[in-house]
Scaffold this active site. Structure first.
Site, PDB file in Angstrom:
ATOM      1  N   LYS A 573       0.823  -1.228   0.000  1.00  0.00           N
ATOM      2  CA  LYS A 573       0.000   0.000   0.000  1.00  0.00           C
ATOM      3  C   LYS A 573       0.856   1.277   0.000  1.00  0.00           C
ATOM      4  O   LYS A 573       0.361   2.378  -0.184  1.00  0.00           O
ATOM      5  CB  LYS A 573      -0.955   0.000   1.194  1.00  0.00           C
ATOM      6  CG  LYS A 573      -2.005  -1.110   1.140  1.00  0.00           C
ATOM      7  CD  LYS A 573      -2.855  -1.113   2.416  1.00  0.00           C
ATOM      8  CE  LYS A 573      -3.768  -2.321   2.535  1.00  0.00           C
ATOM      9  NZ  LYS A 573      -5.019  -2.201   1.752  1.00  0.00           N
ATOM     10  N   THR A 678     -11.709  -0.030  -0.960  1.00  0.00           N
ATOM     11  CA  THR A 678     -13.091   0.427  -0.812  1.00  0.00           C
ATOM     12  C   THR A 678     -13.136   1.820  -0.190  1.00  0.00           C
ATOM     13  O   THR A 678     -14.112   2.546  -0.368  1.00  0.00           O
ATOM     14  CB  THR A 678     -13.912  -0.549   0.054  1.00  0.00           C
ATOM     15  OG1 THR A 678     -13.116  -0.943   1.179  1.00  0.00           O
ATOM     16  CG2 THR A 678     -14.307  -1.780  -0.732  1.00  0.00           C
TER      17      THR A 678
HETATM   18  O1  NBX Z   1     -10.333  -6.800   0.729  1.00  0.00           O
HETATM   19  C1  NBX Z   1      -9.003  -6.503   1.103  1.00  0.00           C
HETATM   20  C2  NBX Z   1      -8.206  -6.123  -0.133  1.00  0.00           C
HETATM   21  O2  NBX Z   1      -6.858  -5.895   0.217  1.00  0.00           O
HETATM   22  C3  NBX Z   1      -8.833  -4.860  -0.717  1.00  0.00           C
HETATM   23  O3  NBX Z   1      -8.194  -4.502  -1.900  1.00  0.00           O
HETATM   24  C4  NBX Z   1     -10.320  -5.118  -0.994  1.00  0.00           C
HETATM   25  O4  NBX Z   1     -10.952  -3.924  -1.350  1.00  0.00           O
HETATM   26  C5  NBX Z   1     -11.012  -5.665   0.249  1.00  0.00           C
HETATM   27  C6  NBX Z   1     -12.448  -6.052  -0.021  1.00  0.00           C
HETATM   28  O5  NBX Z   1     -12.544  -6.849  -1.156  1.00  0.00           O
HETATM   29  N1  NBX Z   1      -8.439  -7.638   1.777  1.00  0.00           N
HETATM   30  C7  NBX Z   1      -8.473  -7.713   3.110  1.00  0.00           C
HETATM   31  O6  NBX Z   1      -8.951  -6.806   3.787  1.00  0.00           O
HETATM   32  N2  NBX Z   1      -7.975  -8.847   3.645  1.00  0.00           N
HETATM   33  C8  NBX Z   1      -7.947  -9.106   4.967  1.00  0.00           C
HETATM   34  O7  NBX Z   1      -8.311  -8.312   5.803  1.00  0.00           O
HETATM   35  C9  NBX Z   1      -7.440 -10.433   5.384  1.00  0.00           C
HETATM   36  C10 NBX Z   1      -7.706 -10.854   6.671  1.00  0.00           C
HETATM   37  C11 NBX Z   1      -7.253 -12.084   7.090  1.00  0.00           C
HETATM   38  C12 NBX Z   1      -6.530 -12.875   6.232  1.00  0.00           C
HETATM   39  C13 NBX Z   1      -6.252 -12.460   4.945  1.00  0.00           C
HETATM   40  C14 NBX Z   1      -6.713 -11.230   4.525  1.00  0.00           C
HETATM   41  N3  NBX Z   1      -6.097 -14.099   6.644  1.00  0.00           N
END
Ligand code: NBX
Length: 837
Positions: A573, A678
């Protein structure tokens, strides 16, 4: 049941269960009733928090009525439902949202003020429900709001963690973590269903026996079990009576299990086992986009998916339909790979317990599930070691191997003699020890796989799932661009702008049809309207300046340009690039004459976000931001031209203050790494401009608002590979401006440079994986373009209005409708208001 009762009894019930009226006095009576009975308090002995509790309890009563009515009518009609399985629901506060969605905010506001309290202070007393890390968890919460608002029959399933995402404090510039024990004071937004308890088993072994027809049956003999207890969280739709449910599971020891050890005379062991049972839902794992591989996490995943499936199957069985009807009644959406075990568990239930044939069962399973991918980062891909998995879930491991065997046989048939292909596609990675690739299992067990923005959905088709596209064909892989709920992210977070929009458009219909915002375009040339628009932005900036004063003890001017980057701290990021550019800005200002300084656009650079506790480099970025802030903010040569703040403990309710107050926000991930983002949508919806790379949903935002209203810089996703290659093998030198910034850090301008050495090392030529150097010059130029544009406030205000006006696409209502039509095959079911409580 009603039929058994005498007429008078039925009439009495009908009369007494009439819905409460919506007038101020009725509301006040209910609040005071809760003060004096539920809370056992006297009116004169109340603070904001107890006022909050009473208002919350009164709000909850109304939520429960709607919940009961909705669930009752849906049980009878029994339409197809969608179940959204997510390990995270980042709901934030509930009270304001519930009152607004039920159309009762005005009435409660008046009632509360007359009772001697300030509604805003009362609202502020609520603690966030922070059962999520970031975008993925918040997306689940936005989707639940849209599902209820659009009257879709939908349930969320998740875990009721005792500890949500940790609280972040900054000590000596460093992040320190504190437990978020959010249940300290009873949670009014959940209904404990102590009667709904499901036994979940672990460990043991598998017994294989031939049944009377000579078919081998597999019997799982588990070693231990725990109970799953249901807690229901009502989710009211906006401007509808429908109220959906999120069912969160809590782990408890089973009584029988305790007794075994107890009777063996091992009291200590029985207490220890009981404690271990409760551990399962104790804490949310604080990693986003990385895989920790902990046994307890696997236990969480199985506990949750098994309890949820048991519940779903029990509900299906009540209707006494054929098993083959299951996919016509049930759609299950997997929010990332975290719930992928549900695929295996359903196959196990159908084959081992319901005695269906493997093939019949597998057809049902694959028609039921669909899978959302949220990342292409390799370090985030879930894998479980086979030995650990076998120890916890021996029967499930057998089933996974069988799924894999049958799958690879079909691949071999379609593409014969390609060992490399079979190796790449296998659900089992041949490593030491073997690993289960959960993403492959999720793809194989689902009928649809989706990414979360157009670019991302295309990327997964050409990278991580390329072989699967070749095998299954294109149709299985679809795009569902993320969205956000305008109810929380505009109506609730920015009430003044919401009112201006409703007054201008002549109604609040836009809150359910965000494309109506387009009509604001006709107001762009109206100077009066622009003035009102900008006055609201300024009001929101004053509010944020107050929060910054309280949380950071820094005074910032609301007349400066507010530049915001708030999101989880992660290398991809590039918060690091942002603070490096801030240092560059600082050095530039320092080198200026007084007359040059006079033309500098004053800027407040605002950071916020949590780093995973074990993510050393991300935590160093936080330290660097705070070190830079400490130097810049007290430098008289800079004054108000530049301020830097790191707002601690960024969460949903802090975001609700920051988002409406932003002039420009930063969405600057290396192209191809941010699946969607988002918050970019939230800022633009609130008339904040954005600076960003051609990544995730930024690209689609550009398409909607026009390239003249967004500041784009940096390399493109398809260029990344070549750039990395050139860096590595042709030794492209570091950008000179960046070199100057690094030298300043190394000279000790910001604390002991030794501290930051590991961070600076990530930029070593050939190792700058996130391409900070490659993008640096264009980033600096884009930031200058922002300054120039901001100086023309009239033009800026037009851009700002144009931004909001063109955000219709990014309502989560649009996203959820697409899922419903293209993936779930569900229809909306508005409940009939029968005037019941
Ligand atoms: O999900 C996020 C992405 O990085 C964003 O680009 C996207 O907008 C959003 C919604 O689709 N991913 C995310 O927040 N992942 C996690 O928080 C996460 C939590 C636990 C894990 C892996 C990822 N084991």
């Amino acid at each position: 049941e009603k039929a058994k009762w005498p007429k008078e009894t039925v009439e009495l019930w009908e009369r007494l269960s009439k819905k409460e009226a919506n007038d101020v006095e009725t509301v006040q009576k209910s609040i005071v009733h809760h003060v004096t009975t539920t809370l056992a308090r006297a009116a004169y002995n109340m603070d904001n928090f107890s006022a909050y509790q009473a208002v919350a309890l009164s709000t909850r009563d109304r939520l429960i009525s709607r919940w009961n009515e909705t669930q009752g009518q849906l049980s009878k009609a029994d339409p197809k439902r969608v179940y959204y399985l997510s390990l995270e629901f980042l709901l934030g506060r509930s009270m304001d949202n519930a009152l607004l969605n039920m159309g009762l905010k005005g009435t409660y506001g008046k009632g509360v003020e007359q009772l001697g309290f300030n509604m805003e202070d009362v609202i502020e007393s609520e603690v966030d429900a922070a059962l999520g890390n970031g975008g993925l968890g918040r997306l689940a919460a936005c989707y639940m709001d849209s599902l209820a608002t659009l009257d879709y029959p939908a349930w969320g399933y998740g875990l009721r963690y005792n500890y949500g995402i940790f609280q972040q404090r900054i000590v000596d510039g460093y992040q320190t973590e504190y437990p978020d024990y959010w249940l300290n004071f009873d949670n009014p937004w959940e209904l404990p269903r102590l009667d709904i308890s499901i036994q979940i088993s672990f460990g043991g072994h598998v017994q294989s026996i031939q049944d009377e027809y000579g078919v081998t049956r597999h019997n799982w003999i588990p070693a231990q079990s725990v109970q799953a207890i249901a807690y229901d969280v009502p989710i009211p739709g906006y401007d509808t009576e429908n109220c959906n449910n999120i069912r969160l599971w809590r782990s408890k020891p089973t009584k029988t299990f305790d007794l075994t050890s107890f009777n063996e005379g091992n009291y200590e062991k029985s207490v220890e086992d009981a404690t271990n049972a409760e551990k399962i839902t104790s804490v949310l794992y604080p990693n986003d986009n990385t895989m920790a591989g902990k046994e307890l996490r696997l236990k969480q995943q199985y506990f949750w998916t098994a309890a949820s499936l048991h519940d779903i199957v029990r509900r299906f069985k009540k209707s006494r339909r054929e098993w083959s009807d299951f996919p016509d009644q049930v759609a299950i959406q997997l929010n990332d790979t975290h719930p992928t075990l549900a695929i295996v568990e359903l196959q196990r239930l159908l084959v081992d317990e319901e005695m269906l044939s493997w093939d019949d069962a597998w057809e049902i399973v694959t028609k039921t599930f669909a899978f959302t991918n949220h990342t292409v980062l390799p370090e985030a891909m879930e894998k479980w070691s086979v030995p650990m998995f076998e120890y916890l879930l021996p029967r499930h491991l057998q089933i996974i191997f069988d799924i894999n065997l049958f799958f690879l046989q079909k691949v071999e048939k379609k593409f014969p003699n390609d060992r490399g292909l079979l190796n790449r596609m296998s659900i089992i990675e041949e490593a030491q020890p073997q690993q289960i690739r959960m993403a492959h299992l999720a793809v194989v067990g689902s009928h649809k796989v989706n990414g979360v923005a157009a670019l991302h959905s295309n990327l997964i088709k050409t990278t991580i799932f390329k072989d699967f596209v070749d095998y299954y064909g294109e149709d299985k892989f679809v795009n569902k661009t993320n969205g956000i709920t305008p109810r929380r992210w505009l109506h609730q977070a920015n009430p003044k702008l919401s009112k201006l929009i409703s007054d201008t458009l002549g109604s609040d219909k836009w809150l359910k049809d965000l494309s109506l915002l387009k009509k604001l375009t006709t107001k762009i040339d109206n100077a009066e309207f622009r003035k009102s628009w900008m006055a609201i932005k300024r009001h929101n900036k004053v509010r944020l300046a107050e929060l910054i004063k309280i949380r950071c003890n820094v005074e910032v001017s609301p007349d400066a340009l507010f530049d915001v980057q708030v999101k989880r701290i992660h290398e991809y990021k590039r918060q690091f690039m942002n603070i490096l550019a801030v240092i560059h800005r600082y050095r530039t200002i320092k080198s200026m004459t007084a007359s040059q300084k006079a033309s500098v656009q004053p800027r407040v650079v605002i950071f916020g976000g949590k780093a995973a506790p074990g993510y050393y480099i991300a935590k160093l970025v936080i330290k660097l931001i705070n070190s830079v802030a400490a130097v810049v903010n007290q430098d008289p040569a800079v004054g108000d031209l530049l301020k830097v703040v790191f707002i601690p403990d960024y969460n949903v309710s802090v975001a609700e203050v920051i988002v409406p107050a932003s002039d420009i926000s930063q969405h600057i991930s290396t192209a191809g790494t941010e699946a969607s983002g988002t918050s970019n949508m939230k800022f633009v919806l609130n008339g904040g401009l954005i600076i960003g790379t051609m990544d995730g949903a930024n690209i689609e935002i550009l398409e909607e608002i026009g390239e003249e209203n967004i500041f784009i810089f940096g390399c493109l996703a398809h260029e990344v590979e070549d750039l990395r290659h050139a860096q590595r093998y042709r030794g492209v030198p570091m950008d000179p401006a960046l070199q100057g910034v690094i030298s300043a850090i190394e000279k000790g301008v910001f604390e002991d440079p030794k501290i930051f050495q590991p961070l600076i090392s990530t930029l070593t030529v050939g190792k700058d994986f996130y391409l900070i150097s490659a993008d640096f010059a264009s980033y600096i130029a884009a930031n200058q373009a922002v300054d120039t544009a901001y100086k023309n406030q009239e033009e800026w205000s037009k851009k700002s209005i144009r931004c909001t006006a063109n955000m219709g696409k990014f309502s989560s209502d649009r996203s959820v409708k697409e899922y419903a039509d293209d993936i779930w095959g569900i229809k909306s079911y508005p409940i009939v208001d029968e005037g019941h409580m």
